[in-house]
Design an enzyme around this catalytic site. Structure first.
Site, mmCIF file in Angstrom:
data_model
loop_
_atom_site.group_PDB
_atom_site.id
_atom_site.type_symbol
_atom_site.label_atom_id
_atom_site.label_comp_id
_atom_site.label_asym_id
_atom_site.label_seq_id
_atom_site.Cartn_x
_atom_site.Cartn_y
_atom_site.Cartn_z
ATOM 1 C CE1 TYR A 5 -21.201 22.661 49.778
ATOM 2 C CE2 TYR A 5 -21.589 21.556 47.680
ATOM 3 C CZ TYR A 5 -21.887 21.726 49.022
ATOM 4 O OH TYR A 5 -22.840 20.957 49.603
ATOM 5 C CG PHE A 52 -2.662 5.800 10.100
ATOM 6 C CD1 PHE A 52 -4.023 5.946 10.328
ATOM 7 C CD2 PHE A 52 -2.243 4.803 9.235
ATOM 8 C CE1 PHE A 52 -4.949 5.126 9.704
ATOM 9 C CE2 PHE A 52 -3.166 3.984 8.608
ATOM 10 C CZ PHE A 52 -4.529 4.137 8.841
ATOM 11 C CE1 TYR A 55 -3.264 2.972 0.704
ATOM 12 C CE2 TYR A 55 -1.685 3.563 2.426
ATOM 13 C CZ TYR A 55 -2.766 3.890 1.611
ATOM 14 O OH TYR A 55 -3.338 5.133 1.712
#
Length: 734
Positions: free
Chosen positions: A333, A388, A82
């Protein structure tokens, strides 16, 4: 009690910082071998001019040759490979024998991004159009990353081609790479194609050459020629091997993570600073609270905050406890649950760091050459796979960006509490330090909401927006570089918010210290039994003054803290009004007689005494010194304060009288007067580039942290591969 938990995130962050410190000082060099590239090295190359080299290890050189020759031998059998003798992607069903031209063809169709004339001539961009190209630091980081990944010897790329990559860095040649256009599926093809175009001398790939005012933009062919470099030809797989990988994504992500790790540490210090500004009860940081719920990140945040607050005179709950008294009995908080809020995201950041460090030293390419089983009877193998696909980078960046959003949300909440007179425990509204109505920090309050809204919009996972691409061949794609870019934006927003937070905290610390000083002096004034005392004029005996002052002062103190919606002069008026009822009640209880006229005369003299005392401590009188404030802060937070007040000389802001326009309108000197935004910009620049973080990291370096930190540099994840002799070259000129 359980033993202290290892401060893994702090250790990891310090590990990167120490390594970068050594690289910046040139005490260590960056030598690439495919296995040991770390985040510190990325930063050193990207931002500090470090010049990496390739190892002279002959085994690695032989491995590179071997992969090239293995592919060449493979092709002699007419095997289909390829991207070497086939088309690309969804066009891989085509075949060709023009192997070298195919690599040029690859670059031709991938070099499809947008770069404008303004990008190529930034000196003429007087309209300041947004850039369509990546910053040079990103490109430098990408080049060193791709060279290292290709050095692993699985991509059939010759060493001379990788030398050509590093030649760009050594000659200050930075290819111009489009900002947008990659989906990080078959790697970051488009960005890497422009870097490959630079080393091949493409006349229509442009490069930034030089530094500073001598910087020029020119075609790659001219840049190479000017630097005495030759264009590199590409062998049968070298174009594909250069561009078919994750280098741009992981390089930018590494830069993002480096900044995020430090800002995460800064957020813990800012939380400690917030607690001091609010005169908090920080028993929530005690080890017991976190030993009973032993998440490592949570325990680490609490440990760090205790360290930063050590020695603070503004908080209770560490060396002393608040078990009685009026007011809020526990912190709100945004400070009290900071360990539980930030802790899990420190753990995420550590995982993100591990993912990136593995990726920096991985083979991200397709196809890849396997020479591990090569022998006299074997020809090696070439495999088509998907290394990839940069989903690990996407995962790291999506986690990092969410962590940034959560940290930003906490800082936003803390700042709003400090500015708001309803929640700031007695500080003036908008942190007004003057004697008249002012709105000093109101703009900051608005800005913080704007930054937070944008940060929240960025927090959504990029990975949820995948679109099928390239003839549906790339049906899933990681969008890793997009995620890294978005996270870079988030880092910058967090730096904006951190700068605002620090500016606000320094202002609040001055006010808090001044209040403490004033309240202490006022208590002495009220308890003074001499003619100078505030209660003189009521005709009371020394014993009666002592008794009355004991019951009266808590009322005065409460009135002072509650009357904080404007300026200190208005607070004086509220204090005077507050004393009438307790004084008349005292008279009724003791049978002491006092006429209305005497009481009115007393109130006037009392108001004068309180006002005169306040005017010696509040602007426009002499305000408390920075040294006195710093001495009351914790050992960590004092360094933040000292940096702002003494190193970069950002002063207490006193509202309208500190505005340059107002001074000019009054005909007064404007020297040293700046807008609030200019002062905050100074803090912001110092956080990013001005040395503040360097100073804080130096301090933390002296703070004993566990040796069981999570820092790694990629060692142990990968083997170098077999070292087998092989001939060099494939007939293509480098």
């Amino acid at each position: 009690m359980l033993p202290p938990k290892p401060t893994a995130h702090t250790s990891a962050t310090l590990g990167i910082w120490r390594r970068l410190r050594d690289l910046k000082s040139r005490e260590e060099q960056i030598v690439l071998d495919g296995n040991n590239l770390d985040i510190a090295s990325i930063i050193a190359v990207a931002r500090h001019g470090a010049k990496p080299t390739i190892t002279d290890d002959q085994d690695i050189a032989k491995q590179l040759d071997l992969s090239v020759n293995t592919l060449s031998e493979y092709l002699t059998h007419n095997y289909v490979v390829y991207g070497v003798n086939t088309g690309f992607g969804g066009s891989a069903d085509t075949r060709t024998s023009e192997l070298v031209d195919l690599q040029t063809h690859l670059l031709q169709f991938i070099q499809s991004g947008i770069i404008t004339a303004a990008d190529k001539d930034p000196s003429n961009n007087w309209e300041r159009e947004p850039s369509r190209v990546m910053p040079p630091s990103w490109i430098r980081a990408t080049i060193v990353t791709r060279a290292n990944q290709n050095l692993r010897g699985h991509s059939a790329i010759r060493k001379c081609v990788l030398d050509s990559l590093l030649d760009l860095l050594h000659n200050d040649i930075i290819p111009m790479v489009p900002l947008r256009g990659t989906i990080s599926a078959s790697g970051d093809l488009m960005p890497m194609s422009y870097i490959a175009g630079a080393i091949t001398g493409n006349p229509d790939v442009f490069c930034q050459v030089g530094k500073g005012s001598k910087t020029r933009v020119m075609p790659a062919s001219e840049a190479l020629q000017q630097s005495g470099l030759s264009a590199s030809g590409l062998g049968p797989k070298e174009g594909l091997g250069l561009i078919n990988g994750t280098a741009p994504s992981v390089a930018v992500a590494s830069m993002v993570l480096y900044d995020t790790q430090q800002l995460a540490l800064l957020s813990q210090m800012l939380t400690a600073f917030s607690s001091e500004c609010l005169a908090g009860n920080v028993e929530w940081a005690q080890p017991f609270c976190h030993d009973t719920r032993p998440h490592p990140g949570q325990s680490e945040v609490a440990t760090n905050i205790r360290h930063f607050l050590k020695g603070s005179e503004f908080v209770v709950g560490l060396t002393s406890r608040k078990k009685t008294g009026e007011g809020l009995c526990q912190d709100r908080y945004s400070t009290r649950t900071a360990p539980q809020w930030v802790g899990p995201y420190l753990e995420d950041l550590l995982l993100a760091q591990e993912q990136l460090e593995v990726e920096l030293n991985s083979t991200s390419d397709n196809p890849i050459v396997d020479t591990s089983d090569l022998s006299e009877d074997a020809e090696g193998a070439v495999y088509s796979g998907g290394n990839f696909q940069a989903a690990s980078v996407t995962s790291a960046m999506d986690k990092t960006r969410l962590s940034i959003q959560m940290i930003g949300r906490m800082l936003w909440s803390q700042v709003t509490k400090i500015i708001n007179p309803v929640t700031n425990n007695g500080l003036e509204a908008n942190l007004n330090a003057s004697d008249r109505e002012n709105y000093t920090m109101k703009g900051i309050d608005i800005n913080m909401s704007a930054y937070m809204s944008e940060l929240a919009a960025l927090a959504a996972p990029v990975s949820a927006h995948v679109m099928s691409a390239e003839m549906h061949n790339q049906g899933i794609n990681s969008l890793a570089l997009i995620s890294a870019r978005r996270t870079m934006e988030a880092v910058d927003l967090l730096a904006h918010m951190s700068a605002c937070h620090l500016f606000v905290c320094c202002q609040a610390a001055d006010l808090r210290a001044n209040h403490k000083r004033f309240i202490s002096s006022l208590q002495n004034l009220v308890a003074d039994t001499t003619p100078k005392g505030a209660l003189n004029g009521l005709g009371l005996s020394t014993a009666q003054i002592a008794t009355l002052s004991t019951t009266l002062f808590p009322v005065i103190e409460d009135a002072w803290y509650k009357a904080n919606t404007n300026c200190w002069k208005d607070r004086v008026t509220s204090v005077v009004k507050s004393v009438t009822t307790p004084i008349t009640d005292f008279f009724a209880a003791t049978g002491h007689e006092c006429t209305v006229s005497q009481l009115m005369t007393f109130k006037k003299s009392f108001e004068t005494a309180v006002h005169d005392l306040a005017s010696t401590m509040y602007y426009p009188g002499p305000v408390i010194s920075s040294a006195e404030v710093s001495a009351q802060l914790g050992q960590g937070t004092s360094q933040l304060y000292d940096w702002v007040r003494s190193k970069i000389n950002v002063p207490l802001h006193c509202g309208l009288r500190d505005d340059p326009l107002y001074k000019a309108q009054q005909g007064l000197p404007t020297e040293g007067k700046k807008s609030v935004g200019s002062w905050v910009s100074t803090v912001y620049e110092s956080i990013l580039k001005g040395g503040m973080m360097e100073t804080l990291m130096n301090d933390l370096d002296g703070y004993a942290v566990s040796a069981n930190g999570a820092h790694t540099n990629g060692n142990g994840h990968h083997a170098n591969g077999n070292s087998v002799n092989g001939a060099n070259g494939n007939g293509v000129k480098c």
